[in-house]
Design a protein around this motif. Structure first.
Motif, mmCIF file in Angstrom:
data_model
loop_
_atom_site.group_PDB
_atom_site.id
_atom_site.type_symbol
_atom_site.label_atom_id
_atom_site.label_comp_id
_atom_site.label_asym_id
_atom_site.label_seq_id
_atom_site.Cartn_x
_atom_site.Cartn_y
_atom_site.Cartn_z
ATOM 1 N N ILE A 1 0.872 -1.172 0.000
ATOM 2 C CA ILE A 1 0.000 0.000 0.000
ATOM 3 C C ILE A 1 0.905 1.216 0.000
ATOM 4 N N ALA A 2 0.672 2.149 -0.935
ATOM 5 C CA ALA A 2 1.560 3.302 -1.097
ATOM 6 C C ALA A 2 0.801 4.602 -0.879
ATOM 7 N N LEU A 3 1.477 5.566 -0.261
ATOM 8 C CA LEU A 3 0.959 6.927 -0.169
ATOM 9 C C LEU A 3 1.113 7.574 -1.548
ATOM 10 N N THR B 1 3.613 14.407 4.790
ATOM 11 C CA THR B 1 4.813 14.277 5.605
ATOM 12 C C THR B 1 4.460 13.613 6.924
ATOM 13 N N ASP B 2 5.189 12.537 7.249
ATOM 14 C CA ASP B 2 4.978 11.823 8.513
ATOM 15 C C ASP B 2 3.502 11.462 8.720
ATOM 16 N N TYR C 1 6.823 10.389 3.112
ATOM 17 C CA TYR C 1 6.549 11.255 1.972
ATOM 18 C C TYR C 1 5.869 10.444 0.878
ATOM 19 N N ARG C 2 5.460 11.115 -0.186
ATOM 20 C CA ARG C 2 4.776 10.470 -1.309
ATOM 21 C C ARG C 2 5.651 9.353 -1.881
ATOM 22 N N VAL D 1 -7.217 1.240 5.103
ATOM 23 C CA VAL D 1 -6.258 2.197 5.648
ATOM 24 C C VAL D 1 -6.932 2.959 6.782
ATOM 25 N N GLY D 2 -6.227 3.097 7.903
ATOM 26 C CA GLY D 2 -6.712 3.895 9.025
ATOM 27 C C GLY D 2 -5.725 5.008 9.329
ATOM 28 N N VAL D 3 -6.034 6.226 8.899
ATOM 29 C CA VAL D 3 -5.149 7.372 9.112
ATOM 30 C C VAL D 3 -5.381 7.928 10.511
ATOM 31 N N VAL D 4 -4.292 8.085 11.284
ATOM 32 C CA VAL D 4 -4.390 8.550 12.667
ATOM 33 C C VAL D 4 -4.566 10.065 12.686
#
Length: 420
Positions: A89-91, A96-97, A134-135, A167-170
């Motif tokens: 899985i890629a951003l 950033t971070d 990063y991307r 995906v679970g973004v904090v």
């Protein structure tokens, strides 16, 4: 793309005494979850691309960032000799971070519930969320599953694999003190109006649709549809009419439309036709889109467009594209053209029954499809000349494909730069 997974959250509370009394604040950390289903059709044709070569999903948005799934049919590591499938899985957007949890699932296509799940959510308390710098940063498995095991399993059906990514973004935010509030229940007006329809209390109009009849209320219909308003209360309408014959809509579609008018909710196919229905939800929504356009029910039309956009595949896209063109749905039309013009999908789309009907009913769509295909091919040519950088972390799974990581590719946490 909402996900029903229970969201982990961390709460920290602080209190301080002041002259005016105690004050408090709360830091709340929780995940914003979303999922994407990625289908790889023609798996046997994807083999032989070579180690390090991947097939990418379309991008999908979760937590304010774009993401993509990278599937390596011959594995990511040349030293593995194409013995394993690799999945990452890629951003896919700038960030950033970005801290996130991940889950990759290989779907059991026999519907026996034996999906193979590799989840970062379950290990959140052990190692915490993973940070993508990063991307192009990635999380995933270089040895996701032994290829020979997959090819003799129920995960591969009709030369097709299905992956699901969560995906679970904090997210963390600070909450100040809240005043006491009186709870207010959610609106139940839709349920009450629906009960009014089913009870037939006060009905003053009957619709004969095929061999079925439906009773309703003129005022409610007029409030919801400009067409009904003109028919019953317009300058050329007849407010004394008590029966209308409908010829352009199927009975079950007219019933579904009435249920929406009274409840403002898209009904499911069993609510309309009962448990013995042989009609699929997609077919019902396709017909309902046409009825919504006929009676100027703009919200229903958008709901149908949204649902049909989620159900686009090689079997349905041609029929949906024809509907989008006939009923002036530019967003849905653009999505169908993009999907159908994808080189991975185009061959199967042209073999579908819906494509034959599209050729006859909307021949102009063929030229638009060709233009979209040519535009996509040009963009891919331009992208191939660009250099992008990213980082990758890979986890090796045991040779039997079990969920527990056997060995970290980068045990010291080093990031490896790679070319995309």
């Amino acid at each position: 793309m909402a996900n029903s997974r229970k969201q982990p959250r961390v709460e920290l509370e602080a209190e301080a005494e002041a002259e005016s009394g105690p004050s408090c604040s709360r830091s709340l950390s929780e995940t914003v979850n979303g999922s994407h289903r990625f289908t790889i059709k023609g798996y046997s044709l994807a083999k032989g691309m070579g180690a390090g070569k991947y097939i990418a999903s379309d991008t999908f948005a979760v937590g304010g960032y774009d993401w993509a799934i990278y599937f390596y049919p011959d594995g990511k590591n040349p030293e593995d000799n194409s013995m394993y499938l690799s999945v990452f899985i890629a951003l896919a957007s700038e960030g950033t971070d970005v801290r996130a949890l991940f889950e990759l699932t290989l779907v059991d296509q026999t519907n026996n519930g034996k999906d193979k799940v590799h989840s970062h959510f379950d290990r959140a308390l052990e190692s915490g969320p993973y940070t993508l710098k990063y991307r192009g940063s990635m999380w995933g498995y270089k040895r996701f599953f032994r290829r020979a095991s997959v090819e003799t399993s129920d995960y591969l059906k009709d030369d097709c694999l299905v992956m699901k990514c969560t995906v679970g973004v904090v997210r963390t935010h600070l909450e100040g003190p809240k005043q006491f509030a009186i709870p207010v229940p959610p609106s139940d007006m839709g349920r009450e109006l629906k009960d009014l329809l089913s009870s037939e209390v006060g009905c003053d109009i009957v619709f004969d649709v095929g061999d079925e009849s439906f009773k309703a209320h003129k005022l409610i219909l007029a409030a919801r549809s400009p067409v009904f308003r003109a028919q019953f209360f317009g300058l050329v309408g007849d407010r004394n009419v008590d029966k209308v014959v409908v010829k352009d809509v199927e009975p079950f579609i007219f019933k579904a439309m009435l249920l929406f008018i009274y409840s403002d909710r898209l009904p499911d196919v069993y609510e309309v036709m009962g448990s013995s229905s042989m009609c699929s939800f997609t077919v019902m929504v396709q017909h309902l889109l046409a009825a919504a356009d006929l009676y100027n029910l703009d919200r229903l039309k958008l709901l149908c467009e949204s649902k049909l956009s989620e159900e686009i595949n090689t079997d349905t896209v041609a029929t949906t594209l024809s509907l989008a063109e006939q009923h002036h749905c530019p967003q849905l039309k653009a999505m169908c053209l993009k999907f159908a013009a994808n080189p991975t999908n185009l061959g199967a789309v042209m073999q579908s029954e819906g494509f034959k009907d599209l050729e006859e009913s909307c021949p102009s769509m063929l030229s638009e499809l060709l233009k979209t295909f040519a535009s996509g091919d040009e963009n891919m040519t331009m992208l191939s000349g660009k250099k992008r950088t990213g980082s990758t972390i890979g986890l090796d799974l045991p040779a039997d494909g079990s969920g527990a990581p056997a060995e970290s590719v980068n045990p010291n946490g080093r990031r490896v730069r790679r070319r995309l």
